[in-house]
Scaffold this active site. Structure first.
Site, PDB file in Angstrom:
ATOM      1  N   LYS A  90       0.827  -1.203   0.000  1.00  0.00           N
ATOM      2  CA  LYS A  90       0.000   0.000   0.000  1.00  0.00           C
ATOM      3  C   LYS A  90       0.867   1.261   0.000  1.00  0.00           C
ATOM      4  O   LYS A  90       0.576   2.224  -0.721  1.00  0.00           O
ATOM      5  CB  LYS A  90      -0.926  -0.011   1.218  1.00  0.00           C
ATOM      6  N   GLN A 134      -5.045  -1.868   9.896  1.00  0.00           N
ATOM      7  CA  GLN A 134      -4.671  -3.159   9.340  1.00  0.00           C
ATOM      8  C   GLN A 134      -5.162  -4.282  10.254  1.00  0.00           C
ATOM      9  O   GLN A 134      -4.855  -4.308  11.446  1.00  0.00           O
ATOM     10  CB  GLN A 134      -3.147  -3.245   9.172  1.00  0.00           C
ATOM     11  N   ASP A 159     -11.162   2.500   3.819  1.00  0.00           N
ATOM     12  CA  ASP A 159     -11.398   1.063   3.660  1.00  0.00           C
ATOM     13  C   ASP A 159     -12.871   0.776   3.389  1.00  0.00           C
ATOM     14  O   ASP A 159     -13.229  -0.316   2.935  1.00  0.00           O
ATOM     15  CB  ASP A 159     -10.960   0.316   4.922  1.00  0.00           C
TER      16      ASP A 159
END
Length: 968
Positions: A90, A134, A159
């Site tokens: 990422k 995460q 997200d």
């Protein structure tokens, strides 16, 4: 972690980077590649294309706002290697695009509360536009992962996992952030050229992250969707009916070719490790679909790896850039989403407090959000008032400022002419009726007048600040902070004189620099004292006996002390006092006095400071007295600068309130205009000018008539801030004009003479010169002057027309009659229109004098231009002090004329607009921290007294309701 899984991670990490580097020119495959059967939909190629598009968008953002960079924060708890791989992927993608991606790695030992605090910090950081947490959380403590994902602000949830964003998707609102993997799947289908609308889609799997949101996205793209899961019967039969098949079940190669409808689009979201002896690593990556079989049946197929995986990262980047774009759009948007409060004016007009209580204010947090403040920039004091952090100025430093309007008055009667009421009517008209971003910027009223006779300063009628009780009393405690700081300095001043008179040099030095646990050192402020004396030593033990005295003794001359104690009430018996009469003070007494708190130089410092650092320096520079050699003694010499700054730290933040119609009001600082410079704070105006934007308006007021408050607003406040006002509103009343035409005295508490309640054009004609002088005052600074005639019920149309005609002939830009007291903003719409037009004129603002002029010449310039005086005459004491101040380096400061408010002259009994008179200056002193020299013209008391019947007789607390009664 198994060796096989570690090899899988290495393959996964290398795949997209090697195949799709932005701008590399390598691997130029089209999104859909024709093989022996199905067309391969390359997620790698599509992701590369998306990243190229995003990089161009980010470059354009940097051109739109200098140095702007989208910010992404990746929060990780612990250090799982699989998570590290995904994070590196990422960050690599973000770096190629131009996103500032930061890995926020937190220890395994972190608690849920600590993690929530960290996420909240990121939510409030304007540099951060996207936040991802995460998963899984690699922690030693129990942490609710759902609570953590929902702690991320929905506006930064790139997200797409927040319950709010999930809910928006469920109801078809696609304006939130979409979950990355399902959105990537939809994008792959669209880029394949296959029509989604009307197609039959089957989603195999119902996970929160992939299956369920994928089904929602397909549904809102007008496909007919079936969701299958582990309990679904006849699974193969259902999947064979699908035109579009999305698979995300986590079972390697479960979906066989026989499950697939010939020609269908198959999106494989799975990624699994399968042993493979032919590979050097001993394993290979496969999806949930048997790739070889599907290739022979499907029309379009995504590979694993190189299909959905790269798209997940690409869509995460797309969400981040979209969030940054929304931030920029909000920054650039000038129009507030302001919900105004409706007014229903009653007749007859009730009392101010009845009107104020009839209107329920908005929650101040709601108003703050409406005007563009971030949550972190607002400190709530209950739900009706708040403080605004100075950090907003840094955030909006590149935003163009709005129009700047000063509201002043003609020479008032003792009743006041409604200057604040007019300002509030104007901002209500501009904000609630003309729909312009508009901010009122007012001074905080002193409790002296509130409990005395003048009353509060919230405006009146249907043009008020609410809640008016809180506005007129303690508010957020700023005046109390000023009082505490002022009196701390006074205490230190007298105490230092006492100790210097009762101790020898060595003893005094030893007590000023004591040994603490065997260590002796100077404090930072003492090191500044040494530097001022030219002593370069930093070790207290190395000073010589000859240096003890200069360091330890200020040798203050008590006859030159200018610093007074303050209290925020009217108390005439504190006008002259003697301090030091206790036997413990050993006969060291002196005569002094109290002033009202808002007359403190610290209040002026608060109003004129541009930052915390500027305030601290101004506090340090304040001159409290002169020593016996004629040199100034400052607050810094007394060692009190840091302590004063600590007391005033929160007071430097402006206060947010609202008007009766729900428009924003900034309330900050409150220096008196006849004693100090009579304006609200520079910081409040700066915050307002940035928040309203280039097409908005900040309307501020200057105390008393234009000769007093407005002159200082221009020559002191604007000189300090560098701002140039666009227009001046001059408030007038027929009543005040008649008084200056020779009408009977106007006395608070007594009925008005019939001259004021009946039409009298002759008195109006005779009183017009006072108004015309104030018009000239505004024009002297190059400002267009809009005269606002504050209508009273006893006025007549003929009187209004006479005033308007005279004002226009004298050069006023416009002259209008306003009825805001009775009608609220609706009664000041004509005034608002005139102000808008005036601000559209080119800004011709100019200052009245240059600082290089001698102090007495500056006084003469003000007196002759603003007051119509012939000259200024100094008393012998004033002449001596001017020489002392000039010799001490204060000759280049602006002048603050301290003068009666009821007349252009130094005598409040003289009305009208006399010309050529002599203005006597009795005393002169310096407010070095505020940055001006004060010239005292005649008898101007700094401590008001209570009248025979003060307002305190009427003020009470209803112990049943908790409401204040009888305030106004």
């Amino acid at each position: 972690m198994s060796a096989q899984y570690q090899r899988f991670l290495k393959v996964l990490e290398k795949w997209p980077a090697e195949k799709s580097k932005v701008g590399s020119g390598e691997w130029t495959a089209e999104p859909a590649i024709k093989m022996s059967g199905a067309k391969i939909i390359s997620g790698t190629a599509v992701a590369k294309s998306i990243r190229e598009e995003l990089r161009n968008e980010v470059t354009a953002m940097g051109k739109q706002l200098a140095d702007f960079v989208p910010g992404l924060r990746i929060v990780q708890v612990g250090g799982r290697e699989d998570s590290n791989v995904y994070i590196r992927m990422k960050i690599k993608a973000a770096t190629e695009i131009g996103i500032d991606a930061v890995h926020v790695q937190l220890p395994r030992s972190i608690t849920e509360v600590e993690l929530l605090d960290k996420i909240n910090d990121l939510n409030e950081d304007p540099r951060v536009h996207g936040i991802i947490v995460q998963m899984p959380l690699d922690c030693d403590t129990t942490i609710d992962s759902h609570r953590i994902t929902d702690a991320v602000s929905p506006e930064k949830d790139v997200d797409g996992l927040h319950t709010v964003n999930e809910g928006r998707l469920a109801i078809g609102d696609l304006g939130g952030f979409l979950p990355c993997t399902p959105w990537g799947c939809l994008e792959l289908i669209r880029r394949s050229g296959v029509e989604i609308a009307g197609a039959r889609a089957v989603v195999l799997g119902r996970s929160k992250i992939v299956g369920t949101p994928a089904a929602e996205l397909l549904k809102w793209a007008n496909a007919t969707v079936t969701v299958c899961h582990s309990k679904t019967r006849n699974l193969e039969e259902i999947t064979r009916s699908a035109d579009i098949l999305v698979v995300g079940i986590g079972v390697a190669e479960m979906v066989k070719g026989s499950w697939i409808k010939p020609g269908a689009v198959v999106i494989d979201c799975g990624i699994n490790v399968k042993p493979d002896a032919t590979k050097a690593s001993g394993s290979k990556l496969v999806g949930d679909v048997d790739y070889a079989e599907a290739l022979q049946v499907a029309g379009h197929l995504t590979p694993v790896p190189g299909g959905v995986g790269p798209m997940t990262v690409a869509m995460l980047m797309k969400n981040t850039v979209r969030s940054a774009a929304r931030f920029l759009e909000r920054l650039a948007t000038n129009q507030w989403a302001l919900q105004t409060l409706p007014l229903k004016p009653l007749r007859p007009v009730p009392s101010d407090i009845v009107i104020a209580r009839a209107q329920k204010p908005k929650d101040i947090a709601v108003l703050a959000k409406e005007i563009g403040l971030e949550a972190r920039e607002v400190s709530l004091y209950g739900n009706k008032k708040a403080k605004i952090s100075l950090s907003v100025l840094e955030r909006l430093k590149d935003k163009e400022a709005g129009h700047y309007v000063v509201v002043a008055g003609m020479t008032p009667t003792p009743l006041g002419e409604g200057k604040t009421t007019t300002l509030m009517g104007l901002v209500q008209a501009l904000g609630a009726h003309k729909l312009r971003n508009t901010m009122a910027a007012l001074r905080q009223p002193s409790q002296g007048p509130t409990f005395g006779i003048k009353g509060g300063a919230a405006g009146g009628g249907y043009a008020q600040v609410i809640p008016m009780e809180e506005f007129n009393l303690h508010l957020t405690g700023d005046i109390h902070a000023v009082s505490a700081a002022n009196n701390l300095l006074a205490a230190q001043l007298d105490t230092r004189i006492f100790h210097e008179n009762t101790q020898k040099d060595k003893a005094l030095y030893d007590r000023l620099v004591p040994a603490i646990k065997g260590l002796r050192k100077f404090s930072p402020i003492q090191l500044r004292r040494l530097q001022k004396l030219g002593i370069t030593k930093t070790d207290p033990n190395t000073l010589t006996e000859e240096e003890y005295g200069p360091f330890a003794r200020l040798d203050i001359d008590p006859e030159t002390i200018m610093w007074e104690r303050v209290v925020d009430i009217n108390d005439r018996y504190l006008r002259t006092i003697t301090v030091g009469q206790s036997p413990t003070e050993k006969g060291i007494t002196r005569e002094t006095r109290f002033s009202i708190s808002v007359a403190s130089e610290i209040m002026a410092v608060l109003a004129l400071s541009r930052s915390l650092e500027d305030m601290k320096q101004r506090l340090a520079d304040m001159v409290v007295a002169f020593d016996k050699r004629g040199k100034p003694v400052t607050a810094d010499d007394l060692g009190v600068t840091g302590a004063l700054a600590v007391l005033l730290k929160d007071a430097l933040e402006p206060n947010l309130m609202q008007s009766l119609e729900g428009t924003p009001v900034l309330v900050h600082a409150g220096p008196f205009a006849n004693i100090a410079h009579g304006c609200n704070s520079i910081i409040a105006d700066e915050v307002g000018l940035k928040l309203v934007g280039k097409d908005g308006f900040v309307c501020t007021e200057a105390g008393f008539g234009s000769d007093i408050g407005m002159e200082k607003f221009c020559n002191i406040k604007c000189r300090t801030s560098g701002r140039k006002p666009n227009a001046m509103v001059l408030v007038a009343t027929v009543r005040a004009i008649k008084m200056h035409g020779g009408g009977a005295p106007v006395t608070p508490g007594a009925p008005l003479n019939k001259q004021y309640t009946e039409e009298n054009l002759e008195l109006v004609q005779k009183g017009l010169p006072n108004l015309l002088q104030h018009i000239e005052n505004g024009k002297a600074f190059g400002m267009p002057v809009v005269v606002s005639l504050n209508a009273h019920s006893a006025d007549t149309p003929a009187e209004h027309e006479l005033v308007k005609k005279a004002a226009l002939e004298a050069g006023a830009f416009a002259a209008v009659v306003s009825t805001h007291w009775a009608d609220g903003g609706a009664g000041a719409v004509e005034l608002a229109d005139a102000v808008i037009r005036a601000c559209e004129q080119g800004n011709q603002f100019r200052l009245l004098y240059d600082l290089e002029l001698p102090l007495v010449d500056k006084m003469n310039k003000i007196a002759t231009t603003m007051y119509g005086a012939g000259k200024v005459v100094l008393s012998p004491a004033a002449e001596e002090k001017i020489k002392r101040l000039t010799d001490a380096g204060f000759g280049n400061l602006p002048i603050c004329m301290s003068k009666v408010s009821g007349s252009f002259t130094g005598d409040a009994k003289i009305k009208g607009a006399p010309k050529g008179f002599t203005l006597d200056v009795e005393d002169v002193y310096v407010s070095a921290g505020a940055g001006f020299v004060v010239a005292m013209c005649g008898e101007v008391t700094k401590m008001p007294g209570l009248p025979t019947r003060p307002a305190i007789y009427d003020i009470d607390l209803n112990t049943e309701t908790g409401q204040i009664e009888g305030l106004f």
